[in-house]
Design an enzyme around this catalytic site. Structure first.
Site, PDB file in Angstrom:
ATOM      1  N   THR A  59      50.713  27.975  38.469  1.00 50.16           N
ATOM      2  CA  THR A  59      51.174  29.025  37.415  1.00 50.16           C
ATOM      3  C   THR A  59      50.975  30.697  37.993  1.00 50.16           C
ATOM      4  O   THR A  59      51.312  31.383  37.025  1.00 50.16           O
ATOM      5  CB  THR A  59      50.399  28.912  36.044  1.00 50.16           C
ATOM      6  OG1 THR A  59      49.016  28.818  36.355  1.00 50.16           O
ATOM      7  CG2 THR A  59      50.896  27.443  35.526  1.00 50.16           C
TER       8      THR A  59
ATOM      9  N   VAL B 283      51.524  33.241  43.740  1.00 48.84           N
ATOM     10  CA  VAL B 283      51.882  32.393  45.047  1.00 48.84           C
ATOM     11  C   VAL B 283      52.322  31.175  44.741  1.00 48.84           C
ATOM     12  O   VAL B 283      53.050  30.540  45.315  1.00 48.84           O
ATOM     13  CB  VAL B 283      50.596  32.449  45.809  1.00 48.84           C
ATOM     14  CG1 VAL B 283      50.696  31.490  47.119  1.00 48.84           C
ATOM     15  CG2 VAL B 283      50.332  33.856  46.310  1.00 48.84           C
TER      16      VAL B 283
ATOM     17  N   ARG C  82      43.347  25.745  31.145  1.00 48.40           N
ATOM     18  CA  ARG C  82      43.725  26.676  30.190  1.00 48.40           C
ATOM     19  C   ARG C  82      45.548  26.688  30.368  1.00 48.40           C
ATOM     20  O   ARG C  82      46.326  27.045  29.315  1.00 48.40           O
ATOM     21  CB  ARG C  82      43.392  28.114  30.096  1.00 48.40           C
ATOM     22  CG  ARG C  82      43.812  28.982  31.785  1.00 48.40           C
ATOM     23  CD  ARG C  82      43.230  30.254  31.662  1.00 48.40           C
ATOM     24  NE  ARG C  82      43.647  30.877  32.998  1.00 48.40           N
ATOM     25  CZ  ARG C  82      42.705  30.861  33.958  1.00 48.40           C
ATOM     26  NH1 ARG C  82      41.709  30.148  33.912  1.00 48.40           N
ATOM     27  NH2 ARG C  82      43.199  31.418  34.974  1.00 48.40           N
ATOM     28  N   SER C  83      46.012  26.275  31.458  1.00 50.86           N
ATOM     29  CA  SER C  83      47.501  26.127  31.888  1.00 50.86           C
ATOM     30  C   SER C  83      48.222  24.816  31.377  1.00 50.86           C
ATOM     31  O   SER C  83      49.131  24.557  31.517  1.00 50.86           O
ATOM     32  CB  SER C  83      47.799  26.694  33.190  1.00 50.86           C
ATOM     33  OG  SER C  83      47.287  27.935  33.374  1.00 50.86           O
TER      34      SER C  83
ATOM     35  N   ARG D  99      39.042  29.158  56.454  1.00 53.64           N
ATOM     36  CA  ARG D  99      39.749  29.824  57.581  1.00 53.64           C
ATOM     37  C   ARG D  99      38.927  29.890  58.807  1.00 53.64           C
ATOM     38  O   ARG D  99      39.448  29.666  59.865  1.00 53.64           O
ATOM     39  CB  ARG D  99      40.162  31.013  57.234  1.00 53.64           C
ATOM     40  CG  ARG D  99      41.405  31.098  56.172  1.00 53.64           C
ATOM     41  CD  ARG D  99      41.780  32.682  55.798  1.00 53.64           C
ATOM     42  NE  ARG D  99      42.724  32.676  54.667  1.00 53.64           N
ATOM     43  CZ  ARG D  99      42.690  33.665  53.847  1.00 53.64           C
ATOM     44  NH1 ARG D  99      42.212  34.725  54.134  1.00 53.64           N
ATOM     45  NH2 ARG D  99      43.869  33.614  52.961  1.00 53.64           N
TER      46      ARG D  99
ATOM     47  N   CYS E  24      47.120  37.259  54.021  1.00 50.83           N
ATOM     48  CA  CYS E  24      48.581  37.675  53.965  1.00 50.83           C
ATOM     49  C   CYS E  24      48.859  38.686  55.340  1.00 50.83           C
ATOM     50  O   CYS E  24      49.839  38.664  55.603  1.00 50.83           O
ATOM     51  CB  CYS E  24      48.768  37.969  52.687  1.00 50.83           C
ATOM     52  SG  CYS E  24      47.748  39.366  51.893  1.00 50.83           S
TER      53      CYS E  24
ATOM     54  N   GLN F 158      48.919  47.771  51.806  1.00 51.86           N
ATOM     55  CA  GLN F 158      49.027  46.469  51.007  1.00 51.86           C
ATOM     56  C   GLN F 158      49.300  46.578  49.519  1.00 51.86           C
ATOM     57  O   GLN F 158      48.873  47.390  48.852  1.00 51.86           O
ATOM     58  CB  GLN F 158      47.691  45.700  51.396  1.00 51.86           C
ATOM     59  CG  GLN F 158      47.480  45.228  52.826  1.00 51.86           C
ATOM     60  CD  GLN F 158      46.163  44.525  53.044  1.00 51.86           C
ATOM     61  OE1 GLN F 158      45.279  44.881  54.050  1.00 51.86           O
ATOM     62  NE2 GLN F 158      46.017  43.531  52.335  1.00 51.86           N
TER      63      GLN F 158
ATOM     64  N   SER G 297      50.381  43.223  44.580  1.00 50.94           N
ATOM     65  CA  SER G 297      50.617  41.859  44.469  1.00 50.94           C
ATOM     66  C   SER G 297      49.673  40.957  45.364  1.00 50.94           C
ATOM     67  O   SER G 297      49.311  39.665  44.993  1.00 50.94           O
ATOM     68  CB  SER G 297      52.067  41.120  44.744  1.00 50.94           C
ATOM     69  OG  SER G 297      52.279  41.519  45.966  1.00 50.94           O
ATOM     70  N   GLY G 298      49.030  41.413  46.204  1.00 47.33           N
ATOM     71  CA  GLY G 298      47.867  40.798  46.805  1.00 47.33           C
ATOM     72  C   GLY G 298      46.712  40.754  45.999  1.00 47.33           C
ATOM     73  O   GLY G 298      45.926  39.763  46.520  1.00 47.33           O
TER      74      GLY G 298
ATOM     75  N   HIS H 102      53.832  43.898  52.230  1.00 53.35           N
ATOM     76  CA  HIS H 102      52.732  44.620  52.896  1.00 53.35           C
ATOM     77  C   HIS H 102      53.445  45.134  54.289  1.00 53.35           C
ATOM     78  O   HIS H 102      54.066  44.589  54.710  1.00 53.35           O
ATOM     79  CB  HIS H 102      51.737  43.487  53.378  1.00 53.35           C
ATOM     80  CG  HIS H 102      50.808  43.061  52.339  1.00 53.35           C
ATOM     81  ND1 HIS H 102      50.797  43.592  51.009  1.00 53.35           N
ATOM     82  CD2 HIS H 102      49.857  42.191  52.364  1.00 53.35           C
ATOM     83  CE1 HIS H 102      49.753  42.881  50.169  1.00 53.35           C
ATOM     84  NE2 HIS H 102      49.085  42.009  51.135  1.00 53.35           N
TER      85      HIS H 102
END
Length: 341
Positions: A11, A14, A39-40, A101, A132, A159, A162-163, A244
């Site tokens: 939801t 991304v 909650r979704s 990562r 990103c 950047q 939305s990041g 970005h």
């Protein structure tokens, strides 16, 4: 061969983009599940533009047994709780958070750059998606590194909000509207006003004065591209909704002209070179939004070093910086590995 795919965090910005990219690229899906927080649960998300609506399942009760691939786009806290459970159930996890990562047993993959490293996924059944800003950078660096060996990189990022997720986008919108009507502006998620401003601060500060976002770029680039590359990053949040941008300065061990660099970049996978030395002969975030390419412009020689190139790099951070790269990893996994299992 078709695969059973779960999108965790379906939801969010991304997660929705992952569903769109899976549909656009016609990923071979036998079954798809949209998974999110309690909650979704019960809400619906669209699977790309297929018209198929997916009812969101509660991650707390979701059984990953029998699912082939899980694309995680729900942050480190959710990945910590559920990615290992999914991996233990035999589902290969492709995680967009920062949690795995730098784990030496988890491959950090950008398919255009280090596809062979994916073979290590069997150690934990987890593959990490890079930050990103790192993803688009290494796509640009890889072909140049192959040609002339990069010694040093200095990058400044621009950047988009939305990041920082939907909250970041909402904050930019609300602050911009408030300024236009003369209402007071109060920062919420960002440390200072983001509307009509830039903020040289993303994530927390570290002891050496850098931010965690800057550290991520350096550490991830070394892991993906080459640990011998020296690098410095300054990461800045700008009042742009999607996309970005990066100003990149590269020093090489071998001689490389701007003309040769343009030639190399023009033929490189995942890159679109738009580099006309005229008004508007370059790409900005507005043009990159909704597109899958990493755009390169402003390629020129740096006269301050023996062999150096400066360039401008732009990409949709929700796509190559997250959703698209994750789906490309899934495609690579399916082509080379899962079908052999």
């Amino acid at each position: 061969m078709a695969y059973r795919v779960a999108v965790v965090g379906a939801t969010g910005n991304v997660g929705r983009e992952m569903l769109t990219v899976l549909s656009e690229r016609e990923f071979p899906v036998a079954e798809i599940a949209a998974v999110a927080s309690p909650r979704s649960t019960g809400s619906e998300v669209e699977f790309g533009e297929t018209g198929t609506m997916l009812k969101v399942k509660n991650i707390e009760h979701f059984d990953f047994t029998g699912w082939d691939i899980a694309l995680f786009a729900a942050g480190s806290a959710v990945a910590k709780d559920y990615a290992l459970k999914a991996a233990a159930a035999g589902c290969v996890v492709i995680d967009n958070s920062s949690l795995f990562r730098m784990d030496p047993d988890v491959p950090l993959i950008v398919p255009e750059v280090n596809p062979d490293a994916i073979t290590d996924y069997t150690k934990k059944n987890i593959i990490a998606n890079p930050n990103c800003s790192t993803a688009q950078l290494v796509v640009a660096l890889k072909p140049l590194h192959d040609a002339a060996t990069i010694k040093r990189v200095v990058v400044a990022t621009y950047q988009s909000v939305s990041g920082a997720g939907k909250g970041g986008m909402d904050e930019l919108f609300e602050q911009s509207r408030a300024i236009f009507v003369g209402d007071p502006v109060e920062p919420k998620g960002f440390t200072k006003q983001i509307a009509f401003n830039v903020i040289p601060h993303i994530d927390v500060f570290l002891d050496d004065g850098s931010t965690k976002e800057e550290w991520k770029m350096v550490a991830e680039t070394k892991k993906i591209l080459d640990p011998k590359v020296k690098m410095s990053a300054t990461c800045v949040r700008v009042p742009v909704f999607v996309g970005h941008s990066e100003a990149v300065n590269i020093e090489f061990a071998d001689e490389l002209s701007a003309e040769k660099a343009q030639e190399i970049l023009r033929e490189a996978p995942g890159i679109m070179l738009v580099d006309k030395r005229e008004d508007g002969g370059y790409v900005t975030p507005v043009e990159s939004a909704g597109d899958s390419a990493t755009y390169i412009s402003r390629v020129r020689e740096d006269p301050t070093v023996d062999s150096g190139i400066a360039l401008w790099c732009v990409s949709d951070n929700l796509r190559k910086g997250a959703a698209l790269n994750a789906v490309q990893i899934a495609e690579l996994l399916g082509r080379k590995h899962l079908q052999k299992a």
